[in-house]
Write a protein that holds these residues in place. Sequence first.
Motif, PDB file in Angstrom:
ATOM      1  N   HIS A 107       0.820  -1.217   0.000  1.00 34.33           N
ATOM      2  CA  HIS A 107       0.000   0.000   0.000  1.00 34.33           C
ATOM      3  C   HIS A 107       0.862   1.279   0.000  1.00 34.33           C
ATOM      4  O   HIS A 107       0.503   2.282  -0.624  1.00 34.33           O
ATOM      5  N   HIS A 111       0.944   4.439  -2.536  1.00 40.97           N
ATOM      6  CA  HIS A 111       0.889   5.887  -2.296  1.00 40.97           C
ATOM      7  C   HIS A 111       2.010   6.606  -3.050  1.00 40.97           C
ATOM      8  O   HIS A 111       1.801   7.678  -3.619  1.00 40.97           O
ATOM      9  N   SER A 131      -0.398   9.821   6.171  1.00 37.51           N
ATOM     10  CA  SER A 131      -1.741   9.257   6.000  1.00 37.51           C
ATOM     11  C   SER A 131      -2.341   8.946   7.361  1.00 37.51           C
ATOM     12  O   SER A 131      -1.824   9.367   8.398  1.00 37.51           O
ATOM     13  N   ASP A 293      -6.803   7.043  -0.065  1.00 39.24           N
ATOM     14  CA  ASP A 293      -6.710   5.677  -0.594  1.00 39.24           C
ATOM     15  C   ASP A 293      -7.517   5.512  -1.879  1.00 39.24           C
ATOM     16  O   ASP A 293      -8.636   6.007  -1.996  1.00 39.24           O
TER      17      ASP A 293
HETATM   18 ZN    ZN Z   1      -3.321   4.864   2.469  1.00 39.64          ZN
END
Ligand code: ZN
Length: 325
Positions: A107, A111, A131, A293
Amino acid sequence: MIVAIESSCDDSAIALVEIDSLKTVFHQKISQNNAHTPYGGVVPELASRLHAINLPKILDLIKSDLHRVRAVAVTNEPGLTVSLAEGVVMAQALSLALDIPLVTVNHLKGHIHSLFIDKEAIFPLSVLLVSGGHTMVLEAQSHSEIKTIGSTIDDSLGEAFDKVAKMLDLGYPGGPIIEKLAKEGDEKAYDFPLPLRGEKEIRFSYSGLKNSVRLAIENSLDLIRSDVAASFQRVAFEHLLNKLEIYLKESQIKHVGVVGGVSANSYLRERFIALCKKYDKTPLFAPMEYCSDNAAMIARAAVEEYKLGNFTDPANITIRSRVSF
Ligand code: ZN
Ligand code: KG4
């Protein structure tokens, strides 16, 4: 094309990216914010159940494109394990049913690739990742060589925004609400202490600031919420950018990106640009819609994995809630 699935937290998202042109040809996200608002944060069990309902709704929109798909990508780490599992199960099924390779995507790498939606990636690259789950300075020599320069020792910056918003009864997620409210407030009204002041180490801390805000709220007879929001935001970003500055002073890398949900904040963007200018760096941002996201960034990162031939056996996927570089 590659079809990518993202379900690491509370957003269900699917994207299609063209491997050769790097163009995002489809992106759809179903946010669960309203469902989690009453709890002031994400409830994992609820998030997981909503992914199971929402992901198929999005997949249904691209059924007719699936014959053009050459690989399926899915976020497998880090995140809420019960949420990640929903995307992973869908990816396993697609990989087996369509007989196409499966790519797992970190993840955080996703980003980073939000900076390169629809375009070629730039390396080497310095990244400020802010985040709900992370507050980090990263250095990427390439897609696969990433190292952590510094990270938070307690709460993440997004979490601090969410918790302060909860203390002020503002709703979830707190970041955008605090940003808006702060515009009406006096950012000097409260003199919250700057975290880790004077320390030369590149690391972050937000739990002390959060507690100072809590005390100020409890002890205020005549609470002006916009003043609290503005003062908190000023100190939170001053801490973030002071630590980033320690790194930028020494770094030889020209391009510096800021990514993650908090990078949508315009107060931060303005100051980030000014700081980059001071050190002759080129600032990079993701398009606003891809700061929080999304699956487009996962698809974009997946193109790199695909080109490297990094495939995973669909019967053998590891889901991890935490990872480090
Ligand atoms: Zn995220
Ligand atoms: O990247 P993201 O969507 O999810 C994670 O991977 O964690 O980040 C979500 C976080 C939340 O904590 C939210 O409050 C924060 O990003 N956020 C903001 C803003 N928009 C979202 N924080 C400050 N200002 C904003 N405009």
